[in-house]
Design a protein around this motif. Sequence first.
Motif, short mmCIF file in Angstrom:
data_model
loop_
_atom_site.label_atom_id
_atom_site.label_comp_id
_atom_site.label_asym_id
_atom_site.label_seq_id
_atom_site.Cartn_x
_atom_site.Cartn_y
_atom_site.Cartn_z
N ASN A 1 0.87 -1.17 0.00
CA ASN A 1 0.00 0.00 0.00
C ASN A 1 0.91 1.22 0.00
N ALA A 2 1.15 1.76 -1.18
CA ALA A 2 2.15 2.82 -1.30
C ALA A 2 1.88 3.66 -2.54
N TRP A 3 2.45 4.87 -2.51
CA TRP A 3 2.33 5.77 -3.66
C TRP A 3 3.50 6.74 -3.61
N HIS A 4 3.61 7.58 -4.61
CA HIS A 4 4.68 8.58 -4.61
C HIS A 4 4.24 9.79 -3.78
N LYS A 5 5.11 10.23 -2.89
CA LYS A 5 4.76 11.26 -1.93
C LYS A 5 4.73 12.65 -2.55
N LEU A 6 5.50 12.86 -3.60
CA LEU A 6 5.58 14.16 -4.25
C LEU A 6 5.01 14.07 -5.66
N SER A 7 4.26 15.09 -6.04
CA SER A 7 3.67 15.07 -7.38
C SER A 7 3.30 16.48 -7.82
N LEU A 8 3.17 16.64 -9.12
CA LEU A 8 2.59 17.88 -9.64
C LEU A 8 1.11 17.91 -9.26
N PRO A 9 0.55 19.11 -9.05
CA PRO A 9 -0.89 19.17 -8.76
C PRO A 9 -1.70 18.83 -9.99
N GLY A 10 -2.99 18.57 -9.75
CA GLY A 10 -3.91 18.50 -10.87
C GLY A 10 -4.12 19.89 -11.44
N VAL A 11 -4.92 19.96 -12.49
CA VAL A 11 -5.11 21.26 -13.14
C VAL A 11 -6.60 21.52 -13.37
N MET A 12 -6.98 22.77 -13.24
CA MET A 12 -8.32 23.23 -13.63
C MET A 12 -8.12 23.99 -14.93
N CYS A 13 -8.41 23.35 -16.03
CA CYS A 13 -8.10 23.92 -17.34
C CYS A 13 -9.24 24.79 -17.84
N GLY A 14 -8.96 26.06 -18.07
CA GLY A 14 -9.97 26.96 -18.59
C GLY A 14 -10.27 26.75 -20.05
N ALA A 15 -9.36 26.05 -20.76
CA ALA A 15 -9.55 25.84 -22.20
C ALA A 15 -10.54 24.71 -22.48
N CYS A 16 -10.29 23.52 -21.86
CA CYS A 16 -11.18 22.38 -22.11
C CYS A 16 -12.25 22.23 -21.03
N GLY A 17 -12.12 23.00 -19.92
CA GLY A 17 -13.13 22.99 -18.88
C GLY A 17 -13.09 21.79 -17.97
N VAL A 18 -11.98 21.04 -17.96
CA VAL A 18 -11.87 19.81 -17.17
C VAL A 18 -10.86 20.00 -16.04
N THR A 19 -11.22 19.52 -14.85
CA THR A 19 -10.27 19.44 -13.74
C THR A 19 -9.78 18.01 -13.67
N PHE B 1 6.78 11.85 -8.40
CA PHE B 1 8.24 11.87 -8.36
C PHE B 1 8.75 11.19 -7.10
N GLY B 2 10.00 10.72 -7.18
CA GLY B 2 10.67 10.17 -6.02
C GLY B 2 10.26 8.75 -5.70
N PRO B 3 10.82 8.19 -4.65
CA PRO B 3 10.60 6.78 -4.35
C PRO B 3 9.16 6.48 -3.92
N LEU B 4 8.78 5.25 -4.11
CA LEU B 4 7.48 4.76 -3.66
C LEU B 4 7.49 4.67 -2.14
N VAL B 5 6.53 5.33 -1.50
CA VAL B 5 6.49 5.42 -0.04
C VAL B 5 5.23 4.72 0.47
N GLY B 6 5.41 3.88 1.48
CA GLY B 6 4.25 3.20 2.06
C GLY B 6 4.67 1.93 2.78
N ARG B 7 3.71 1.04 2.99
CA ARG B 7 3.95 -0.18 3.75
C ARG B 7 3.80 -1.42 2.87
N ALA B 8 4.55 -2.45 3.25
CA ALA B 8 4.50 -3.71 2.52
C ALA B 8 4.65 -4.85 3.51
N SER B 9 4.10 -5.99 3.13
CA SER B 9 4.21 -7.17 3.98
C SER B 9 4.10 -8.42 3.11
N GLY B 10 4.60 -9.52 3.64
CA GLY B 10 4.51 -10.78 2.93
C GLY B 10 5.66 -11.02 1.98
#
Length: 240
Positions: free
Chosen positions: A22-40, A96-105
């Motif tokens: 159960n892990a993900w990357h801790k750092l990332s670019l934000p999502g975007v609210m695009c005024g051109a296509c109208g999609v977040t 970006f960066g290493p995968l952060v989280g917990r693992a078992s097994g």
Amino acid sequence: MSRCFWMNEDRVAAARYGGDINAWHKLSLPGVMCGACGVTWGSAGHEYPCVDLAALPERKEFEKPRPEPFSEFARLRELVRPLAPSNAELPPGTGFGPLVGRASGEFGPIAWVWGQKLLMHREVLERLQAEGARGLVACPTALKFRQKNPPELLELQVEPGGLLHPDCLPPDTPPRCTTCGRYDITRPDEPILDAASLPTDRDLFRVANLPTMVICTERFRDAVLRLELDGITFRELPTR
């Protein structure tokens, strides 16, 4: 032209080992609210585990997932661009960066996280490279294991390269947004790869306009089969 194969997790093999991540990357670019296509929106499948933002003065601005207006997203993207591969598009949500989280097994030679991220033991990576698999780039994870003597799992940095062919998409598929770069595409039941867009310098890549799809060449698949590495299913895709 080399044959291409869509890779997915072999869930039967994974169940035999019983490992859980159960892990993900801790750092990332934000999502975007695009005024051109109208999609977040924010992308899935764009991750650069080997890109280290630790020394970036603005590092904290990449810690909280959130949508931002396009101008703010573009400002943050330019901060990380010098650290990323020169050809990286860096869409909203790129991790970006290493995968952060917990693992078992226990884990087999090849493991997946959420069916998208590809992990393998260091010796497996070295064996694949010795078998001639090209362009494999991997970095250590930052997983915390519950057991003693945990395995050393590396995450492959699988970059986009290649597109779905227009013939497998609905004729009314909208064009890519020229501002935020969003592809409004649903994965087709019968994907076809655009032969002219496929990379020729590596054996593992993601489909650029549907990056949750991980593709390998025949060279990579044959190396996996020769080494009898379980954890992956292969489905050959046509090219056009």
